[in-house]
Design a protein around this motif. Sequence first.
Motif, mmCIF file in Angstrom:
data_model
loop_
_atom_site.group_PDB
_atom_site.id
_atom_site.type_symbol
_atom_site.label_atom_id
_atom_site.label_comp_id
_atom_site.label_asym_id
_atom_site.label_seq_id
_atom_site.Cartn_x
_atom_site.Cartn_y
_atom_site.Cartn_z
ATOM 1 N N ASP A 229 40.287 42.070 39.604
ATOM 2 C CA ASP A 229 41.713 41.902 39.298
ATOM 3 C C ASP A 229 42.516 41.898 40.593
ATOM 4 O OD1 ASP A 229 44.250 42.003 38.248
ATOM 5 O OD2 ASP A 229 44.033 43.940 37.253
ATOM 6 N N GLY A 230 43.323 40.878 40.790
ATOM 7 C CA GLY A 230 44.188 40.812 41.978
ATOM 8 C C GLY A 230 45.268 41.885 41.894
ATOM 9 N N ASP B 20 44.943 36.404 37.124
ATOM 10 C CA ASP B 20 44.404 37.192 38.239
ATOM 11 C C ASP B 20 43.215 38.072 37.853
ATOM 12 O OD1 ASP B 20 45.947 38.941 36.714
ATOM 13 O OD2 ASP B 20 46.496 40.162 38.434
HETATM 14 MG MG LIG Z 1 46.476 42.253 38.535
#
Ligand SMILES: [Mg+2]
Length: 328
Positions: A10-11, A104
């Motif tokens: 996850d970004g 993301d």
């Molecule tokens: Mg995120």
Amino acid sequence: MASPLYALVDGNNFYVSCERVFRPSLNAKPVVVLSNDGCAIARSNEAKALGIAMGAPWFKIRHMAESNGLVALSANFPLYGDLSDRMMSLVAGLGHRQEIYSIDESFVDLSGIRGDLVKRSRVIRERVLQWVGIPCCIGIGQTKTLAKLANHIAKTAERKPGSYPVELAQICNLAALEPTARDAVLAATPVEEVWGVGRRIAAQLKEGGIHTVLDLARMDLATVRQRWSVVLERTVRELQGQSCVVLQDTAPDKQEIACTRSFGRPVTALEDLSEAVSEFASRAAEKLRRQEGLANQVLTFVRTSPFRPDPQYSRSIVVPTSPPPTVR
Ligand SMILES: [Mg+2]
């Protein structure tokens, strides 16, 4: 067959991180990205530390621009989509199969992969940071729910030192922890952090004395099914390590494609407006072609900002495509 193992990558603060790739001067500053209707849809860690909530409308937080140097940017979705594509293709190298879950986030199937998975994840994390410029966190668990939880722990351990053991920051492999260490981590996590447990169910659980993820994981399955639902029962099974939610590595086609944007200032000239509308129409068409889809109608709308004090303007039109397209 190897037992299932998943990673969730996850970004961090994704839209803000995308903006920082091209504007490093935004690093270490409180930054929010605003949606079309002027609400915060991404916050940097510094903005979170100021107590800015997700969805906070700009008019309620704009005073912090003066007092705390808060920077607000309007969302640039084509940029985020482009950086997302680059991030996803690097992340795919982590395992066998990938499910792109959101702009993301992606799940990666790690079943049967040998060696030190934390080390392997760190290589991917560094690569995404170096080649794309986006910091991300990686959670690993025997089910998608546990991977999602591990990701939350990795992120929180990094952002709030002392919340979890420091070695779980950025990359957290729940499947590799000793049972006592794992239970301690689950006991330190509030139940509402579990994937699929919404605010309403969390409140009901707390009323019943279920406060932490460990409490939920130890619940009796029949009770969960009777008092709540089979959906929550599935979540509890997943927390117990029984994989119930499978990886979906082919995305379903979109039934609706939207391309919208708010402008930094009011648009008053027809020429500017039609330029924006035709640009968005071509971008939506590009997305449609990519999934080899056909459209049977096009909706165009314009409206003024709901936060301005002046009278509002809002118009829309639906144009059927004629003749209706048929699949060749
Ligand atoms: Mg995120």
